[in-house]
Motif scaffolding. Structure first.
Motif, PDB file in Angstrom:
ATOM      1  N   GLN A 150      19.431 -23.961  47.632  1.00  0.00           N
ATOM      2  CA  GLN A 150      19.327 -23.867  49.083  1.00  0.00           C
ATOM      3  C   GLN A 150      18.665 -22.546  49.451  1.00  0.00           C
ATOM      4  N   GLU A 155      20.712 -19.948  51.117  1.00  0.00           N
ATOM      5  CA  GLU A 155      21.733 -19.281  50.309  1.00  0.00           C
ATOM      6  C   GLU A 155      21.152 -18.286  49.308  1.00  0.00           C
ATOM      7  N   ARG A 178      20.152 -15.077  47.795  1.00  0.00           N
ATOM      8  CA  ARG A 178      20.433 -13.666  48.075  1.00  0.00           C
ATOM      9  C   ARG A 178      19.245 -12.799  47.699  1.00  0.00           C
TER      10      ARG A 178
END
Length: 169
Positions: free
Chosen positions: A54, A57, A59
C-alpha cells in the motif's frame, strides 16, 4: 484564521512525481545510459502498481523503490549475460545451422522464461533439472556429475518439479 493543511497525497502519481527523477538518476549511474534507466524506472513503478504494498503505508518510499529497482537491474544484467552466452554459442555453429533472426528471438525469449521459471532454486537442484531436461541425462549420470547419491538427485528433481508447478499456478 488558521489554514487547514491538506493531507499528504498518497497515490502512485504522487510517488511517481516525487521520486521518478531521483530513481532514474540512480539507475542511470548504474547502467550508464538514460534509455535503460528510463525503462527500469518505469518498470519499477509498474511493479509498485502491481504489488500488494500500500503506497499510503510506505514509510520509506525511496528505500522501497530502490529495492525494486535493484531487483530489476539484476534481472537486466542476468538477461544480458544469458543473451551473450546464447550469442557466443551461436557463433560456434556452422553457418548453415544458424537460426533465423525470428528463431533466435523466440529461443532467447524461451531461455529467458526458463531462467525466470527456475529462479530461486538452489544451484545444484537447477543444474540437475537442466541436465535431465535439456541433455537427457539419467539420475545416475547426474549423480556422478554432481558427486551426490542418486537418492539426492531424485530429491533435487522432485524439488524442481514442485517449484515449476507452484510457479505455474
Amino acid at each position: 484564521m488558521i489554514e487547514a493543511t491538506s493531507p499528504p497525497e498518497h497515490s502512485l502519481s504522487a510517488l511517481y512525481r516525487d521520486h521518478r527523477s531521483w530513481l532514474e538518476s540512480w539507475l542511470r549511474r548504474r547502467v550508464g545510459n538514460a534509455w535503460d534507466a528510463a525503462d527500469l524506472s518505469q518498470d519499477t513503478f509498474l511493479r509498485v502498481l502491481a504489488s500488494s504494498q500500500q503506497i499510503a503505508e510506505m514509510r520509506e518510499p525511496r528505500a522501497y523503490l530502490l529495492t525494486v529497482g535493484k531487483r530489476l537491474l539484476s534481472n537486466l544484467y542476468a538477461r544480458r549475460n544469458l543473451e551473450q552466452a546464447y550469442l557466443d554459442a551461436l557463433a560456434q555453429l556452422p553457418e548453415d545451422s544458424v537460426p533465423s533472426p525470428e528463431q533466435r528471438w523466440l529461443l532467447l525469449e524461451t531461455l529467458q522464461a526458463l531462467d525466470e521459471l527456475l529462479d530461486g532454486l538452489p544451484a545444484l537442484v537447477r543444474r540437475a533439472f537442466l541436465w535431465s531436461q535439456l541433455e537427457g541425462l539419467g539420475y545416475r549420470e547426474i549423480a556422478e556429475r554432481l558427486k551426490v547419491s542418486e537418492r539426492t538427485v531424485k530429491r533435487y528433481m522432485a524439488q524442481a518439479y514442485e517449484h515449476c508447478l507452484l510457479v505455474e499456478l
